[in-house]
Design a protein around this motif. Structure first.
Motif, mmCIF file in Angstrom:
data_model
loop_
_atom_site.group_PDB
_atom_site.id
_atom_site.type_symbol
_atom_site.label_atom_id
_atom_site.label_comp_id
_atom_site.label_asym_id
_atom_site.label_seq_id
_atom_site.Cartn_x
_atom_site.Cartn_y
_atom_site.Cartn_z
ATOM 1 N N THR A 10 0.846 -1.199 0.000
ATOM 2 C CA THR A 10 0.000 0.000 0.000
ATOM 3 C C THR A 10 0.879 1.246 0.000
ATOM 4 O O THR A 10 2.045 1.196 0.394
ATOM 5 C CB THR A 10 -0.934 0.034 1.223
ATOM 6 O OG1 THR A 10 -0.171 0.439 2.371
ATOM 7 C CG2 THR A 10 -1.588 -1.319 1.493
ATOM 8 N N LEU A 41 -1.758 -0.936 -3.932
ATOM 9 C CA LEU A 41 -2.895 -0.142 -3.469
ATOM 10 C C LEU A 41 -2.452 1.300 -3.243
ATOM 11 O O LEU A 41 -1.405 1.549 -2.648
ATOM 12 C CB LEU A 41 -3.412 -0.705 -2.140
ATOM 13 C CG LEU A 41 -4.621 0.018 -1.533
ATOM 14 C CD1 LEU A 41 -5.898 -0.309 -2.302
ATOM 15 C CD2 LEU A 41 -4.813 -0.354 -0.054
ATOM 16 N N ASP A 42 -3.256 2.215 -3.728
ATOM 17 C CA ASP A 42 -3.070 3.618 -3.356
ATOM 18 C C ASP A 42 -4.414 4.310 -3.502
ATOM 19 O O ASP A 42 -5.403 3.711 -3.964
ATOM 20 C CB ASP A 42 -1.956 4.297 -4.179
ATOM 21 C CG ASP A 42 -1.267 5.414 -3.364
ATOM 22 O OD1 ASP A 42 -1.984 6.318 -2.883
ATOM 23 O OD2 ASP A 42 -0.041 5.372 -3.207
ATOM 24 N N ASP A 72 -7.495 0.970 -6.119
ATOM 25 C CA ASP A 72 -7.743 1.787 -4.931
ATOM 26 C C ASP A 72 -8.676 1.049 -3.966
ATOM 27 O O ASP A 72 -9.187 1.640 -3.027
ATOM 28 C CB ASP A 72 -8.320 3.157 -5.321
ATOM 29 C CG ASP A 72 -9.618 3.045 -6.094
ATOM 30 O OD1 ASP A 72 -10.161 1.920 -6.205
ATOM 31 O OD2 ASP A 72 -10.109 4.082 -6.586
ATOM 32 N N PRO A 74 -8.973 -1.909 -1.246
ATOM 33 C CA PRO A 74 -8.181 -2.847 -0.426
ATOM 34 C C PRO A 74 -8.570 -4.317 -0.649
ATOM 35 O O PRO A 74 -7.705 -5.195 -0.578
ATOM 36 C CB PRO A 74 -8.500 -2.423 1.012
ATOM 37 C CG PRO A 74 -9.017 -1.027 0.929
ATOM 38 C CD PRO A 74 -9.609 -0.845 -0.436
ATOM 39 N N ALA A 77 -6.655 -5.385 -3.650
ATOM 40 C CA ALA A 77 -5.202 -5.415 -3.395
ATOM 41 C C ALA A 77 -4.801 -6.589 -2.509
ATOM 42 O O ALA A 77 -3.734 -7.179 -2.701
ATOM 43 C CB ALA A 77 -4.763 -4.105 -2.744
ATOM 44 N N LEU A 86 2.162 -2.623 4.528
ATOM 45 C CA LEU A 86 1.241 -1.484 4.616
ATOM 46 C C LEU A 86 2.041 -0.211 4.874
ATOM 47 O O LEU A 86 2.405 0.095 6.012
ATOM 48 C CB LEU A 86 0.203 -1.724 5.715
ATOM 49 C CG LEU A 86 -0.529 -3.077 5.681
ATOM 50 C CD1 LEU A 86 -1.655 -3.112 6.705
ATOM 51 C CD2 LEU A 86 -1.079 -3.402 4.304
ATOM 52 N N GLN A 112 -8.410 -1.521 6.288
ATOM 53 C CA GLN A 112 -7.449 -2.449 5.674
ATOM 54 C C GLN A 112 -7.369 -3.769 6.447
ATOM 55 O O GLN A 112 -7.226 -4.840 5.846
ATOM 56 C CB GLN A 112 -6.079 -1.775 5.540
ATOM 57 C CG GLN A 112 -6.179 -0.597 4.548
ATOM 58 C CD GLN A 112 -4.860 0.009 4.160
ATOM 59 O OE1 GLN A 112 -3.809 -0.389 4.637
ATOM 60 N NE2 GLN A 112 -4.904 0.994 3.275
#
Ligand code: NAX
Length: 325
Positions: A10, A41-42, A72, A74, A77, A86, A112
């Motif tokens: 992330t 993930l971002d 985007d 979670p 991802a 993370l 998350q």
């Protein structure tokens, strides 16, 4: 070829992400024979930047990089993730109090943690880098009741590596020869880097230095405030050294330490009087994909005082987010 390992990262568009992803894809984290799938993930507004990072990853033509995705969400991802690093977190903005920062991050890490709980591999190894790392790891762990608590860890390795380098410099010895160093507590200036048991090339570091005043007034403040010193010098927070520490942490957890001590922030099992479940920096050894807290170390009065201080800070952080859990 081995079966690929799914690695979720992330904050993939951030500066630590940029220093981390290429090393994972080149095999420096899991070994030069271990293919990986990157699941990045971002935030929505960072997706374009993530695409740019992916273009560069592609342009490296890494033989071990099987495939990658960006999202985007979670739950996308973390789907079947074997490892989750993370990194993404909310930085402290102008006028933001520490309590606000804790709350903002608590929200990220409850979401998350719940996503990991729902979709990740049941053996997922989670490393929280984003600050406040210990408390964020605690929140993610509490938000993932179906996953073993021991799968959740926080990054104290940068503090450990910083301490090792300071000791090497002080003694004029090689950093590679340092063993039995550890960092207790929170990833914050209150952490307690403890070289009482450390050796360099078999010699006692404590005897070599023999200067408690240097320990209390130079070494501990230098290690504790190293992050601030990097910001002051570089205008940006530590990124390459933080990514390197994340690589060290996961590599040692997965591939083992051959009996050597490393520092990991792990949920306490009550060892050394640290309340159960507190994510605390401990000396550990790793074998067969499991870490074990080093037991039976004597804690003298100076060390106890330091450990109590960093624990008190962690407990205050925990109290600050208790309504969300
Ligand atoms: P950057 O600001 O460069 O990058 C952070 C990235 O995370 C950004 O791309 C942002 O869009 C993303 N992000 C924010 N919220 C997110 C969310 N909810 N889900 C997914 N992505 C999200 O920061 P960087 O320098 O990379 O640092 C990242 C974190 O590491 C910070 O919290 C920082 O405090 C922490 N650090 C922790 C260290 C440790 O030893 N544990 C040391 C280094 C670092 O300071």
């Amino acid at each position: 070829m081995k079966k690929p390992v799914r690695v979720a990262v992330t904050g993939a568009a951030g500066q630590i992400g940029y220093a981390l992803l290429f090393r994972i894809a080149s095999g420096e984290m899991l070994g030069k024979d271990q293919p990986v799938i990157l699941q990045l993930l971002d935030l929505p507004q960072a997706q374009k930047a993530v695409q740019g990072v992916m273009m560069e990853l592609q342009d490296c033509a890494f033989p071990l990089l099987d495939s990658m995705i960006a999202t985007d969400n979670p739950e996308v991802a973390f789907k079947d993730a074997d490892i989750a690093i993370l990194v993404g977190a909310r930085p402290r903005g102008p006028g933001m109090e520490r309590a606000d920062l804790l709350q903002a991050n608590a929200q990220i890490f409850t979401v998350q943690g719940a996503a990991l709980n729902k979709v990740a591999s049941r053996d997922v190894k989670v490393l929280v880098v984003g600050n406040p790392a210990n408390t964020n790891a605690y929140i993610a762990m509490k938000s993932a009741p179906d996953l073993p608590a021991k799968n959740f860890t926080a990054m104290l390795r940068l503090d450990h590596n910083r301490a090792a380098s300071q000791l090497a410099e002080k003694t004029g010895k090689a950093v590679r020869d340092i063993e039995k160093l550890c960092v207790w507590g929170n990833h914050s200036p209150t952490m307690y880097a403890d070289y009482r048991f450390a050796t360099i090339g078999g010699e006692s570091v404590k005897d070599l230095i023999n200067d408690q005043d240097w320990n209390a007034n130079v070494f501990l403040p230098t290690v504790g405030k190293r992050g601030a010193a990097i910001i002051e010098a570089r205008g940006l927070s530590s990124a390459a050294s933080a990514a390197n520490a994340a690589i060290d942490h996961i590599r040692d957890w997965v591939l083992g330490t051959n009996g050597k001590w490393v520092t990991m922030g792990v949920p306490s099992d009550g060892s050394y009087g640290i309340p159960a479940e507190t994510i605390f920096g401990f000396p550990v050894t790793c074998e067969n994909g499991e870490y074990k807290i080093v037991q039976g170390l004597e804690i003298d009065a100076f060390s106890q005082e330091r450990i109590d201080k960093t624990l008190a800070e962690l407990q205050a952080e925990k109290d600050g987010v208790k309504d969300l859990l």
